[in-house]
Write a protein that holds these residues in place. Sequence first.
Motif, PDB file in Angstrom:
ATOM      1  N   ALA A  94       0.828  -1.205   0.000  1.00 24.66           N
ATOM      2  CA  ALA A  94       0.000   0.000   0.000  1.00 24.66           C
ATOM      3  C   ALA A  94       0.866   1.259   0.000  1.00 24.66           C
ATOM      4  CB  ALA A  94      -0.931  -0.005   1.209  1.00 24.66           C
ATOM      5  N   ALA A  95       1.904   1.275   0.828  1.00 21.56           N
ATOM      6  CA  ALA A  95       2.793   2.436   0.882  1.00 21.56           C
ATOM      7  C   ALA A  95       3.533   2.617  -0.435  1.00 21.56           C
ATOM      8  CB  ALA A  95       3.788   2.272   2.032  1.00 21.56           C
ATOM      9  N   ALA A  96       3.987   1.509  -1.020  1.00 20.58           N
ATOM     10  CA  ALA A  96       4.691   1.586  -2.303  1.00 20.58           C
ATOM     11  C   ALA A  96       3.782   2.147  -3.387  1.00 20.58           C
ATOM     12  CB  ALA A  96       5.197   0.195  -2.693  1.00 20.58           C
ATOM     13  N   CYS A  97       2.534   1.702  -3.416  1.00 24.04           N
ATOM     14  CA  CYS A  97       1.585   2.208  -4.414  1.00 24.04           C
ATOM     15  C   CYS A  97       1.371   3.711  -4.255  1.00 24.04           C
ATOM     16  CB  CYS A  97       0.259   1.468  -4.289  1.00 24.04           C
ATOM     17  SG  CYS A  97       0.273  -0.218  -4.949  1.00 24.04           S
ATOM     18  N   GLY A  98       1.210   4.171  -3.027  1.00 26.35           N
ATOM     19  CA  GLY A  98       1.000   5.593  -2.786  1.00 26.35           C
ATOM     20  C   GLY A  98       2.188   6.435  -3.209  1.00 26.35           C
ATOM     21  N   LEU A  99       3.404   5.986  -2.878  1.00 29.95           N
ATOM     22  CA  LEU A  99       4.602   6.748  -3.210  1.00 29.95           C
ATOM     23  C   LEU A  99       4.847   6.786  -4.716  1.00 29.95           C
ATOM     24  CD1 LEU A  99       6.990   5.484  -0.379  1.00 29.95           C
ATOM     25  CD2 LEU A  99       6.007   7.778  -0.593  1.00 29.95           C
ATOM     26  N   ILE A 100       4.578   5.672  -5.400  1.00 33.38           N
ATOM     27  CA  ILE A 100       4.828   5.612  -6.843  1.00 33.38           C
ATOM     28  C   ILE A 100       3.795   6.413  -7.618  1.00 33.38           C
ATOM     29  CG2 ILE A 100       4.938   4.092  -8.849  1.00 33.38           C
ATOM     30  CD1 ILE A 100       6.046   1.911  -6.954  1.00 33.38           C
ATOM     31  N   VAL A 101       2.511   6.218  -7.288  1.00 34.43           N
ATOM     32  CA  VAL A 101       1.466   6.878  -8.070  1.00 34.43           C
ATOM     33  C   VAL A 101       1.491   8.388  -7.889  1.00 34.43           C
ATOM     34  CG1 VAL A 101      -0.449   6.921  -6.401  1.00 34.43           C
ATOM     35  CG2 VAL A 101      -0.927   6.530  -8.825  1.00 34.43           C
ATOM     36  N   ALA A 102       2.030   8.877  -6.783  1.00 28.33           N
ATOM     37  CA  ALA A 102       2.100  10.324  -6.561  1.00 28.33           C
ATOM     38  C   ALA A 102       2.876  11.025  -7.674  1.00 28.33           C
ATOM     39  CB  ALA A 102       2.746  10.612  -5.205  1.00 28.33           C
ATOM     40  N   ASN A 103       3.823  10.309  -8.291  1.00 35.05           N
ATOM     41  CA  ASN A 103       4.624  10.911  -9.351  1.00 35.05           C
ATOM     42  C   ASN A 103       3.794  11.306 -10.571  1.00 35.05           C
ATOM     43  OD1 ASN A 103       7.584  10.651  -8.433  1.00 35.05           O
ATOM     44  ND2 ASN A 103       6.755   8.615  -8.035  1.00 35.05           N
ATOM     45  N   LEU A 104       2.626  10.715 -10.729  1.00 31.56           N
ATOM     46  CA  LEU A 104       1.734  11.090 -11.820  1.00 31.56           C
ATOM     47  C   LEU A 104       1.109  12.463 -11.597  1.00 31.56           C
ATOM     48  CD1 LEU A 104      -0.317   7.820 -12.486  1.00 31.56           C
ATOM     49  CD2 LEU A 104       1.317   8.885 -14.050  1.00 31.56           C
ATOM     50  N   TYR A 105       0.989  12.866 -10.346  1.00 29.67           N
ATOM     51  CA  TYR A 105       0.167  14.034 -10.006  1.00 29.67           C
ATOM     52  C   TYR A 105       0.965  15.227  -9.510  1.00 29.67           C
ATOM     53  CZ  TYR A 105      -3.568  10.689 -10.585  1.00 29.67           C
ATOM     54  OH  TYR A 105      -4.410   9.760 -11.119  1.00 29.67           O
ATOM     55  N   ASN A 112      -7.379  -2.166   1.062  1.00 24.45           N
ATOM     56  CA  ASN A 112      -6.323  -1.514   1.842  1.00 24.45           C
ATOM     57  C   ASN A 112      -5.196  -1.018   0.949  1.00 24.45           C
ATOM     58  OD1 ASN A 112      -7.582  -1.861   4.322  1.00 24.45           O
ATOM     59  ND2 ASN A 112      -6.682  -3.861   4.667  1.00 24.45           N
ATOM     60  N   VAL A 113      -4.839  -1.825  -0.060  1.00 24.17           N
ATOM     61  CA  VAL A 113      -3.776  -1.412  -0.972  1.00 24.17           C
ATOM     62  C   VAL A 113      -4.221  -0.201  -1.795  1.00 24.17           C
ATOM     63  CG1 VAL A 113      -2.463  -2.102  -3.018  1.00 24.17           C
ATOM     64  CG2 VAL A 113      -2.682  -3.677  -1.083  1.00 24.17           C
ATOM     65  N   VAL A 114      -5.447  -0.232  -2.302  1.00 25.97           N
ATOM     66  CA  VAL A 114      -5.964   0.894  -3.088  1.00 25.97           C
ATOM     67  C   VAL A 114      -6.108   2.138  -2.212  1.00 25.97           C
ATOM     68  CG1 VAL A 114      -7.962   1.732  -4.391  1.00 25.97           C
ATOM     69  CG2 VAL A 114      -7.070  -0.556  -4.799  1.00 25.97           C
ATOM     70  N   SER A 115      -6.377   1.950  -0.932  1.00 34.33           N
ATOM     71  CA  SER A 115      -6.427   3.092  -0.026  1.00 34.33           C
ATOM     72  C   SER A 115      -5.077   3.807   0.004  1.00 34.33           C
ATOM     73  CB  SER A 115      -6.808   2.633   1.385  1.00 34.33           C
ATOM     74  OG  SER A 115      -6.882   3.735   2.268  1.00 34.33           O
ATOM     75  N   GLY A 116      -3.997   3.036   0.040  1.00 37.19           N
ATOM     76  CA  GLY A 116      -2.667   3.633  -0.032  1.00 37.19           C
ATOM     77  C   GLY A 116      -2.442   4.358  -1.338  1.00 37.19           C
ATOM     78  N   LEU A 117      -2.905   3.755  -2.425  1.00 33.58           N
ATOM     79  CA  LEU A 117      -2.793   4.386  -3.739  1.00 33.58           C
ATOM     80  C   LEU A 117      -3.552   5.708  -3.778  1.00 33.58           C
ATOM     81  CD1 LEU A 117      -3.034   2.531  -7.118  1.00 33.58           C
ATOM     82  CD2 LEU A 117      -4.425   4.547  -6.747  1.00 33.58           C
ATOM     83  N   MET A 118      -4.789   5.714  -3.238  1.00 32.73           N
ATOM     84  CA  MET A 118      -5.600   6.934  -3.252  1.00 32.73           C
ATOM     85  C   MET A 118      -4.995   8.016  -2.365  1.00 32.73           C
ATOM     86  SD  MET A 118      -7.927   6.392  -5.456  1.00 32.73           S
ATOM     87  CE  MET A 118      -8.907   7.865  -5.179  1.00 32.73           C
ATOM     88  N   PHE A 119      -4.382   7.618  -1.252  1.00 28.59           N
ATOM     89  CA  PHE A 119      -3.683   8.597  -0.421  1.00 28.59           C
ATOM     90  C   PHE A 119      -2.581   9.277  -1.232  1.00 28.59           C
ATOM     91  CE2 PHE A 119      -5.492   6.883   3.551  1.00 28.59           C
ATOM     92  CZ  PHE A 119      -5.642   8.067   4.261  1.00 28.59           C
ATOM     93  N   ALA A 132      -9.958  12.513   3.049  1.00 28.19           N
ATOM     94  CA  ALA A 132     -10.919  11.838   3.916  1.00 28.19           C
ATOM     95  C   ALA A 132     -11.746  10.804   3.158  1.00 28.19           C
ATOM     96  CB  ALA A 132     -11.844  12.869   4.570  1.00 28.19           C
ATOM     97  N   GLY A 133     -11.967  11.028   1.864  1.00 25.62           N
ATOM     98  CA  GLY A 133     -12.766  10.105   1.081  1.00 25.62           C
ATOM     99  C   GLY A 133     -12.089   8.789   0.795  1.00 25.62           C
ATOM    100  N   THR A 134     -10.777   8.696   1.014  1.00 21.98           N
ATOM    101  CA  THR A 134     -10.064   7.458   0.709  1.00 21.98           C
ATOM    102  C   THR A 134     -10.411   6.321   1.667  1.00 21.98           C
ATOM    103  OG1 THR A 134      -8.142   8.102   2.058  1.00 21.98           O
ATOM    104  CG2 THR A 134      -8.136   8.752  -0.260  1.00 21.98           C
ATOM    105  N   VAL A 135     -11.095   6.615   2.766  1.00 22.36           N
ATOM    106  CA  VAL A 135     -11.486   5.540   3.692  1.00 22.36           C
ATOM    107  C   VAL A 135     -12.467   4.583   3.024  1.00 22.36           C
ATOM    108  CG1 VAL A 135     -11.124   6.989   5.709  1.00 22.36           C
ATOM    109  CG2 VAL A 135     -13.392   6.864   4.689  1.00 22.36           C
ATOM    110  N   ALA A 136     -13.039   4.990   1.878  1.00 23.43           N
ATOM    111  CA  ALA A 136     -13.996   4.122   1.182  1.00 23.43           C
ATOM    112  C   ALA A 136     -13.335   2.883   0.617  1.00 23.43           C
ATOM    113  CB  ALA A 136     -14.677   4.899   0.053  1.00 23.43           C
ATOM    114  N   ALA A 137     -12.029   2.946   0.303  1.00 25.00           N
ATOM    115  CA  ALA A 137     -11.374   1.813  -0.343  1.00 25.00           C
ATOM    116  C   ALA A 137     -11.403   0.548   0.522  1.00 25.00           C
ATOM    117  CB  ALA A 137      -9.947   2.193  -0.731  1.00 25.00           C
ATOM    118  N   PRO A 138     -10.910   0.588   1.769  1.00 24.09           N
ATOM    119  CA  PRO A 138     -11.010  -0.626   2.589  1.00 24.09           C
ATOM    120  C   PRO A 138     -12.437  -1.021   2.910  1.00 24.09           C
ATOM    121  CG  PRO A 138     -10.120   1.208   3.877  1.00 24.09           C
ATOM    122  CD  PRO A 138     -10.142   1.643   2.449  1.00 24.09           C
ATOM    123  N   VAL A 139     -13.335  -0.026   3.062  1.00 21.35           N
ATOM    124  CA  VAL A 139     -14.748  -0.348   3.304  1.00 21.35           C
ATOM    125  C   VAL A 139     -15.332  -1.082   2.109  1.00 21.35           C
ATOM    126  CG1 VAL A 139     -17.040   0.616   3.685  1.00 21.35           C
ATOM    127  CG2 VAL A 139     -15.078   1.578   4.904  1.00 21.35           C
ATOM    128  N   GLY A 140     -15.034  -0.584   0.906  1.00 17.33           N
ATOM    129  CA  GLY A 140     -15.526  -1.236  -0.298  1.00 17.33           C
ATOM    130  C   GLY A 140     -15.029  -2.659  -0.430  1.00 17.33           C
TER     131      GLY A 140
END
Length: 422
Positions: free
Chosen positions: A37-48, A162-169, A283-291
């Motif tokens: 999850a942390a790796a996904c968040g750190l990598i995808v941030a480079n797009l934005y 949980n992994v997608v939550s890291g990505l969305m963060f 705050a909306g990223t909490v939906a990922a683990p809930v989903g």
Amino acid sequence: MTPPPLPTEVIDHPRHDAAPPVDVPAAMPAWLMFLIAAACGLIVANLYYVQPLVGPIREAVGLPAGAAGLLVTLTQLGYCAGLLLVVPLGDLVENRRLVLALVGVLVVALVAAPLVPMLGHPAPAFLACSLLIGFAAVAVQVLVPYASHMAPEHVRGRVVGNVVSGLMFGIMLARPVASFITHAWSWQVVYGLSAVLMVVLGIVLRVLLPTRRPHATLGYLALLASMQGLMRDLPVLRRRAVYQAGMFGAFSVFWTVTPLLLASPAYGMNQRDIAWFALAGVAGTVAAPVGGRVADRGWTRPATAFCMILGLLSFVPTLGAAGGGKLGLGLLVAAAIALDFAVSGNLVLGQRAIYALGAEVRGRVNGLYMATFFLGGATGSALGAWSFAHGGWQAACAVGMALIGAVLLVFLGEPRGITSTS
């Protein structure tokens, strides 16, 4: 040093007769899920990072004002190319090696990007770096199906959530972080710090990430050729991709146009103020683990309807926000949280459904799924900017609502059972 082996069980996937049994861990350690999850968040941030920095970067590399949008567009095009050309390799080659190779390419591009203003023709060089950054950032879309493979069936949705939550963060924090760093130092520091983070991340992944060798039965060209057939023959994939394309298109409308509204005379915000506003969406990223948990319980269909309706309704209160004021700002914050919740939740519901189609096609279906809705997001960005320029905030809201409304109608007309596949 190698990571500790994980206990595995053999699970057969009857949907694809040609596929051999696949080794799936009997349990996924919490540390591994957090690492991915942390790796996904750190990598995808480079797009934005580039999105709030278009102005200073354009001036530094000498890009004409009319071509400034290429800084974002080429990053997106590179990402789409990687989704279609690289992500399918997750079904063919060892996954950790593929991720590390992509992280290595990302480091090279991030190091080169802040140096190009010193070149004789910096604009083409920076655009090439942008394309390469987008292309290499698809490492996240190798890691997400990798996490799905490493999780047993009964908790797969939870793990993916949980992994997608890291990505969305990573997506939601990238813009304000880039703005704050640039305000304090310069845009070059953003890229330099990210390059250092990617080097450290690559070392950590090399040491701790378990290997995963897919049971490949096709060569690379055959894998690419098979993708058209997968989209044609798998209605779950086709529909979930369309649903998320509409949702992500509306998401892109909102986040493309809202900074323009906040910078207008109605609100008069500067770059730092807009960065603080962008933090609200986290705050909306909490939906990922809930989903993910909802999908594990077999409630995919009602949860999909909820996400679409919530996304549609999130625009309604903001129709009166164009005039500014504290009330208008509060409505925009509430809409940002609700819309991000809806889009994140629907994303995970879709991934949980398509990953159930079988481990042997997981990389390809993920690439098709992501490429389809990412194109929807690019379309939403273009439509949002155009509608805001010609009709103001209300016109942009109408576009966002129309995108979600269209896929909601498609969803309501689908045969029972398609989106509940899990």
